[in-house]
Motif scaffolding. Sequence first.
Motif, mmCIF file in Angstrom:
data_model
loop_
_atom_site.group_PDB
_atom_site.id
_atom_site.type_symbol
_atom_site.label_atom_id
_atom_site.label_comp_id
_atom_site.label_asym_id
_atom_site.label_seq_id
_atom_site.Cartn_x
_atom_site.Cartn_y
_atom_site.Cartn_z
ATOM 1 N N ALA A 63 0.693 -1.188 0.206
ATOM 2 C CA ALA A 63 0.227 0.095 -0.204
ATOM 3 C C ALA A 63 0.838 1.609 -0.084
ATOM 4 O O ALA A 63 0.548 2.066 0.163
ATOM 5 C CB ALA A 63 -1.019 0.382 1.028
ATOM 6 N N LYS A 64 0.887 2.607 0.113
ATOM 7 C CA LYS A 64 0.643 3.497 -0.570
ATOM 8 C C LYS A 64 1.607 5.432 0.108
ATOM 9 O O LYS A 64 2.683 5.243 0.073
ATOM 10 C CB LYS A 64 -0.203 3.950 0.981
ATOM 11 C CG LYS A 64 -0.314 5.619 1.087
ATOM 12 C CD LYS A 64 -0.822 5.741 1.950
ATOM 13 C CE LYS A 64 -1.816 7.426 2.212
ATOM 14 N NZ LYS A 64 -0.940 8.249 1.673
ATOM 15 N N GLU A 152 -4.241 5.478 5.991
ATOM 16 C CA GLU A 152 -5.010 5.565 4.927
ATOM 17 C C GLU A 152 -5.116 5.620 3.730
ATOM 18 O O GLU A 152 -6.464 4.488 3.555
ATOM 19 C CB GLU A 152 -4.568 7.616 4.196
ATOM 20 C CG GLU A 152 -5.586 8.112 4.091
ATOM 21 C CD GLU A 152 -4.836 9.563 4.099
ATOM 22 O OE1 GLU A 152 -4.687 10.093 4.277
ATOM 23 O OE2 GLU A 152 -4.818 10.217 2.843
HETATM 24 N N1 URA Z 1 0.177 5.283 4.132
HETATM 25 C C1 URA Z 1 -0.817 5.118 4.442
HETATM 26 O O1 URA Z 1 -1.662 5.535 5.224
HETATM 27 N N2 URA Z 1 -0.511 3.578 4.342
HETATM 28 C C2 URA Z 1 0.012 3.099 2.763
HETATM 29 O O2 URA Z 1 0.095 2.018 2.512
HETATM 30 C C3 URA Z 1 1.018 4.077 2.920
HETATM 31 C C4 URA Z 1 1.405 5.090 3.118
#
Ligand code: URA
Length: 299
Positions: A63-64, A152
């Motif tokens: 993820a992010k 997130e």
């Molecule tokens: N930020 C996040 O909220 N989730 C992730 O997976 C990576 C960065």
Amino acid sequence: MSKVEKPTTDLKSLCRQHLEQLSGFGVTIAPSGTGQTFDLPQVESVPDSMVRETAAPSGNATAKKYDSEKPAESSKQSTAAPKGSARQQESIARIGSTEPYPAASSRPRQADLKVINDEVASCTKCSVLAGARNCTVFGVGNPQARLVLIGEAPGEQEDKTGEPFVGAAGQLLDKMLAACGLNRQEHVYILNAVKCRPPQNRNPKPDELENCWGYAQRQLEFIQPEFICCLGSVAARTVLQTTQSVGRLRKQFHRYRDSKVIVTYHPSYLLRTTSAKKHAWEDMKLLMREMGIDIPKRN
Ligand code: URA
């Protein structure tokens, strides 16, 4: 005649230990030309008490990106300090759902997470996100963990790899965990409120959160963690159904169903706002203390 002990030595060693722990977490007390350091602490013992049963790491990737820790607009929900001892205050659930998790059944745990993951992987509820993603980012870690960390949404690296928190923010998160003697595979489970990367790493929109949060709710219902740590305002507001800011929500335990919830700053915010790292470390220490986990001493 009773002898009054001089506290000097103990105080000194306590202070030294505290400073060492802060520095291991990346908090520099004195200004330094090189900025923050994030050396991993030497972890002597693996805290088995982080998992409820024999560890059976699973999870699939990824993820992010990130975040806004901006102060929220004021809310009608009270933030006044509860009465009682400090310890009592920590244990008091302030806001959040109290609906219990369903009784754990004899269903095969991995299989159920896989079912949810398969649904996520083929989800097209958010046409913009689904159309732009390389992959969905479901979660990683140990479904038997007592602690679930919620972020997130995936960022660029996470969208490429399918694993949450693998970019710069993820590396910081790993160091925060390591400072507590934990690692992402064995001791915690990590998931995001939204499973697809929002374009340009913008915050997820309300309809995207609404479309996706049900998957995370099912993950939580399956894992039934004793503790949840919300990383940043999007996770905190989604889990606790509040508009309050991270600054107002942290330093106390809230509730999501049967889980005690603590809120802290998002690692991406910490990368930009290094002065907040000491606060995040305080939050981690509060969480570890409530969980009964000793933070390893640094060598
Ligand atoms: N930020 C996040 O909220 N989730 C992730 O997976 C990576 C960065």
